[in-house]
Motif scaffolding. Structure first.
Motif, PDB file in Angstrom:
ATOM      1  N   VAL A  64      35.904  58.107  40.392  1.00 40.81           N
ATOM      2  CA  VAL A  64      37.325  57.689  40.344  1.00 40.81           C
ATOM      3  C   VAL A  64      38.282  58.593  39.189  1.00 40.81           C
ATOM      4  O   VAL A  64      37.778  58.454  38.064  1.00 40.81           O
ATOM      5  N   PRO A  65      39.102  59.437  39.755  1.00 43.27           N
ATOM      6  CA  PRO A  65      39.952  60.127  38.745  1.00 43.27           C
ATOM      7  C   PRO A  65      40.581  59.076  38.049  1.00 43.27           C
ATOM      8  O   PRO A  65      41.137  58.088  38.505  1.00 43.27           O
ATOM      9  N   LYS A  66      40.980  59.644  36.691  1.00 45.07           N
ATOM     10  CA  LYS A  66      41.869  58.648  35.893  1.00 45.07           C
ATOM     11  C   LYS A  66      43.134  58.508  36.336  1.00 45.07           C
ATOM     12  O   LYS A  66      43.708  57.177  36.184  1.00 45.07           O
ATOM     13  N   SER A  67      43.767  59.473  37.037  1.00 42.94           N
ATOM     14  CA  SER A  67      44.902  59.187  37.606  1.00 42.94           C
ATOM     15  C   SER A  67      45.192  58.277  38.502  1.00 42.94           C
ATOM     16  O   SER A  67      46.164  57.489  38.693  1.00 42.94           O
ATOM     17  N   LEU A  68      44.071  57.831  39.090  1.00 42.11           N
ATOM     18  CA  LEU A  68      43.977  56.533  40.221  1.00 42.11           C
ATOM     19  C   LEU A  68      43.864  55.425  39.765  1.00 42.11           C
ATOM     20  O   LEU A  68      44.208  54.438  40.259  1.00 42.11           O
ATOM     21  N   LEU A  69      43.178  55.177  38.456  1.00 40.92           N
ATOM     22  CA  LEU A  69      42.686  53.864  37.897  1.00 40.92           C
ATOM     23  C   LEU A  69      44.276  52.853  37.755  1.00 40.92           C
ATOM     24  O   LEU A  69      44.060  51.748  38.108  1.00 40.92           O
ATOM     25  N   PRO A  70      45.261  53.346  37.261  1.00 46.19           N
ATOM     26  CA  PRO A  70      46.491  52.596  37.277  1.00 46.19           C
ATOM     27  C   PRO A  70      46.874  51.980  38.782  1.00 46.19           C
ATOM     28  O   PRO A  70      47.553  50.808  38.543  1.00 46.19           O
ATOM     29  N   LEU A  71      46.572  52.392  39.598  1.00 45.15           N
ATOM     30  CA  LEU A  71      46.768  51.727  41.083  1.00 45.15           C
ATOM     31  C   LEU A  71      45.777  50.756  41.449  1.00 45.15           C
ATOM     32  O   LEU A  71      45.943  50.034  42.439  1.00 45.15           O
ATOM     33  N   ILE A  72      44.625  50.748  40.841  1.00 46.96           N
ATOM     34  CA  ILE A  72      43.419  49.860  41.302  1.00 46.96           C
ATOM     35  C   ILE A  72      43.936  48.418  41.407  1.00 46.96           C
ATOM     36  O   ILE A  72      43.612  47.738  42.260  1.00 46.96           O
ATOM     37  N   PRO A  73      44.663  47.775  40.316  1.00 47.06           N
ATOM     38  CA  PRO A  73      45.059  46.414  40.344  1.00 47.06           C
ATOM     39  C   PRO A  73      45.699  46.055  41.563  1.00 47.06           C
ATOM     40  O   PRO A  73      45.874  44.791  42.018  1.00 47.06           O
ATOM     41  N   ASP A  74      46.424  46.989  42.215  1.00 43.05           N
ATOM     42  CA  ASP A  74      47.456  46.940  43.388  1.00 43.05           C
ATOM     43  C   ASP A  74      46.371  46.817  44.802  1.00 43.05           C
ATOM     44  O   ASP A  74      47.278  46.343  45.657  1.00 43.05           O
ATOM     45  N   LEU A  75      45.158  46.756  44.564  1.00 48.91           N
ATOM     46  CA  LEU A  75      44.345  46.649  45.828  1.00 48.91           C
ATOM     47  C   LEU A  75      43.899  45.342  45.885  1.00 48.91           C
ATOM     48  O   LEU A  75      43.909  44.401  45.110  1.00 48.91           O
ATOM     49  N   PRO A  76      43.478  44.751  47.049  1.00 48.55           N
ATOM     50  CA  PRO A  76      43.485  45.645  48.477  1.00 48.55           C
ATOM     51  C   PRO A  76      44.765  45.762  49.111  1.00 48.55           C
ATOM     52  O   PRO A  76      45.781  45.119  48.827  1.00 48.55           O
ATOM     53  N   ILE A  77      44.966  46.862  49.891  1.00 49.38           N
ATOM     54  CA  ILE A  77      45.973  47.050  50.668  1.00 49.38           C
ATOM     55  C   ILE A  77      46.253  46.034  51.922  1.00 49.38           C
ATOM     56  O   ILE A  77      45.245  45.484  52.467  1.00 49.38           O
ATOM     57  N   ARG A  78      47.341  45.377  51.920  1.00 51.08           N
ATOM     58  CA  ARG A  78      47.647  44.353  52.798  1.00 51.08           C
ATOM     59  C   ARG A  78      49.008  44.714  53.851  1.00 51.08           C
ATOM     60  O   ARG A  78      49.738  45.583  53.354  1.00 51.08           O
ATOM     61  N   ASN A  79      48.924  44.116  54.991  1.00 55.61           N
ATOM     62  CA  ASN A  79      49.888  44.425  55.942  1.00 55.61           C
ATOM     63  C   ASN A  79      51.382  43.662  55.451  1.00 55.61           C
ATOM     64  O   ASN A  79      51.389  43.082  54.349  1.00 55.61           O
ATOM     65  N   ALA A  80      52.507  43.712  56.211  1.00 53.45           N
ATOM     66  CA  ALA A  80      53.769  43.216  55.727  1.00 53.45           C
ATOM     67  C   ALA A  80      53.670  41.771  55.523  1.00 53.45           C
ATOM     68  O   ALA A  80      54.467  41.109  54.774  1.00 53.45           O
TER      69      ALA A  80
END
Length: 184
Positions: free
Chosen positions: A60-76
């Motif tokens: 995983v590129p370092k630039s992606l690591l800050p987004l990991i806590p927002d996973l998993p992707i959910r619908n509305a």
């Protein structure tokens, strides 16, 4: 998808705990199953070409690591989205912001092309993409990735650098060093 070469359903199945030591251990994907009542519903399933519990590791590129806590992707409404829903939302967003049409799977192709044209071995790229055989990656992307302007120039530079010590020019013998080396 662009940072790890994931399929759409795989990207929907990533959880924060799947990333350890900057490696994504992708082990599930979201698929649509037809229920007994005839309606479709999203569910987690094993990866393509894998059994339950098997996974594949992707750096995983370092630039992606800050987004990991927002996973998993959910619908509305906070539920589990399915790949077709993501694809339809993507198409609407692309049209709304007036970008040339392309689909989310193109991000996976971009990852493969970038890694291959930057020198990552086709075998390594094939494994990270989750292909059953290197032949799939070779057939899809060619020996070194989809042809690109950057790839063409890099090929020219690599061959030029490799052949420079062996080049004969007027007034130079093969044992003399090249006065004008080709940059790599």
């Amino acid at each position: 998808m662009a940072c790890c070469g994931l399929r759409i359903g795989e990207s929907l199945g990533v959880f924060p705990e799947d990333v350890r030591d900057s490696t994504l251990r992708i082990r599930r994907q979201v698929v649509r199953y037809k229920g007994v009542n005839g309606s479709y519903a999203p569910q987690y399933a094993p990866l393509k070409h894998r059994k339950e519990g098997e996974w594949r590791g992707i750096p995983v590129p370092k630039s992606l690591l800050p987004l990991i806590p927002d996973l998993p992707i959910r619908n509305a409404i906070g539920g589990l989205p399915y790949p077709d829903l993501l694809r339809k939302s993507w198409d609407r967003a692309i049209k709304r912001i007036d970008l040339p049409p392309y689909n989310p799977h193109d991000l996976r192709h971009k990852w493969a092309t970038v890694t291959l044209t930057s020198g990552v071995s086709p075998h390594e790229v094939s494994r990270r993409l989750g292909h059953r055989s290197i032949k799939v990656a070779a057939d899809e992307y060619g020996q070194y990735g989809r042809p690109t302007r950057e790839g063409r120039e890099r090929s020219r530079q690599v061959v030029g650098a490799a052949m420079a010590p062996h080049r004969l020019t007027a007034g130079r013998t093969p044992s003399e060093p090249d006065a004008d080396p080709v940059p790599a």
